[in-house]
Design an enzyme around this catalytic site. Structure first.
Site, PDB file in Angstrom:
ATOM      1  N   ARG A  66       0.774  -1.245   0.000  1.00  0.00           N
ATOM      2  CA  ARG A  66       0.000   0.000   0.000  1.00  0.00           C
ATOM      3  C   ARG A  66       0.804   1.294   0.000  1.00  0.00           C
ATOM      4  NH1 ARG A  66      -4.878   0.974   3.678  1.00  0.00           N
ATOM      5  NH2 ARG A  66      -3.367   0.867   5.347  1.00  0.00           N
ATOM      6  N   ASP A  67       2.120   1.253   0.084  1.00  0.00           N
ATOM      7  CA  ASP A  67       2.872   2.508   0.083  1.00  0.00           C
ATOM      8  C   ASP A  67       4.181   2.361  -0.687  1.00  0.00           C
ATOM      9  OD1 ASP A  67       3.195   5.220   0.628  1.00  0.00           O
ATOM     10  OD2 ASP A  67       4.082   4.882   2.603  1.00  0.00           O
ATOM     11  N   LEU A  68       4.076   1.804  -1.880  1.00  0.00           N
ATOM     12  CA  LEU A  68       5.262   1.642  -2.720  1.00  0.00           C
ATOM     13  C   LEU A  68       5.650   2.993  -3.304  1.00  0.00           C
ATOM     14  CD1 LEU A  68       4.137  -1.562  -4.625  1.00  0.00           C
ATOM     15  CD2 LEU A  68       5.671  -1.433  -2.653  1.00  0.00           C
ATOM     16  N   ASN A  72      10.615   4.411  -0.026  1.00  0.00           N
ATOM     17  CA  ASN A  72      10.508   3.206   0.791  1.00  0.00           C
ATOM     18  C   ASN A  72      11.356   2.045   0.278  1.00  0.00           C
ATOM     19  OD1 ASN A  72       8.839   4.399   2.644  1.00  0.00           O
ATOM     20  ND2 ASN A  72       6.958   3.683   1.696  1.00  0.00           N
TER      21      ASN A  72
END
Length: 183
Positions: A66-68, A72
């Site tokens: 959900r937070d590519l 990150n």
């Protein structure tokens, strides 16, 4: 998630106050976003492919990141590529009370920006991978705006920043960022 491109988590627990914590492998390296502009396109594409391998493995285990985003991804001193920050990850097929609208507006899939948690799945991570590819090719993330709210609105409507770039990789990125997940 034991995979060469995923930072290992060793333990989960609660402290005396009841706050959750985890311990993970100590990672030394450089965040991808801080060197993305200094790397060649083939180098960046190779990094993205390793991230995609990690994401495919996570999906095979029922986990959506959900937070590519490049921020990150950590690049190790010996060529390691590690997908980090699994704090927003959810397990597919379960109703989670901890899942909420979360992510980074410049990359978000429409279902993420609209807060439709029940619609989030592997296709949401595919969208995020497409968003990173779009940024690699165009040198800008897909959703822009004058502020965070404007960026979120553009993400929710799947308004993608206009580019003069064309070609197979742009088409591939746009395909991954299709408004309809089935496409």
């Amino acid at each position: 998630l034991e995979h060469p491109n995923i930072v290992p988590i060793y333990d989960l627990g609660k402290d005396e106050a009841g706050s959750l914590f985890y311990s993970m492998k100590r990672v030394k390296g450089t965040p991808w976003d801080s060197v993305i502009s200094t790397k060649t396109f083939p180098e960046n594409l190779e990094i993205l492919m390793k991230v995609a391998d990690a994401v495919a493995f996570a999906h095979s285990r029922g986990v959506v990141h959900r937070d590519l985003k490049p921020e990150n991804v950590m690049l190790g001193d010996y060529g390691e590529v590690l997908l980090m920050d699994w704090g927003l990850a959810i397990t597919m097929g379960t109703t989670s009370t901890t899942a909420w609208m979360a992510g980074t507006p410049a990359y978000m899939a429409p279902e993420m920006a609209c807060g439709r948690v029940e619609d989030i799945g592997p296709h949401s991570d595919v969208y995020l991978l497409g968003a990173i590819l779009y940024e690699l090719v165009t040198r800008k993330p897909p959703h822009a705006g004058k502020d965070v709210t404007d960026c979120l609105v553009n993400a929710s409507r799947n308004v993608i920043a206009v580019t003069a770039k064309t070609g197979e990789l742009v088409e591939m990125a746009l395909g991954a960022m299709a408004t309809e997940p089935g496409r």
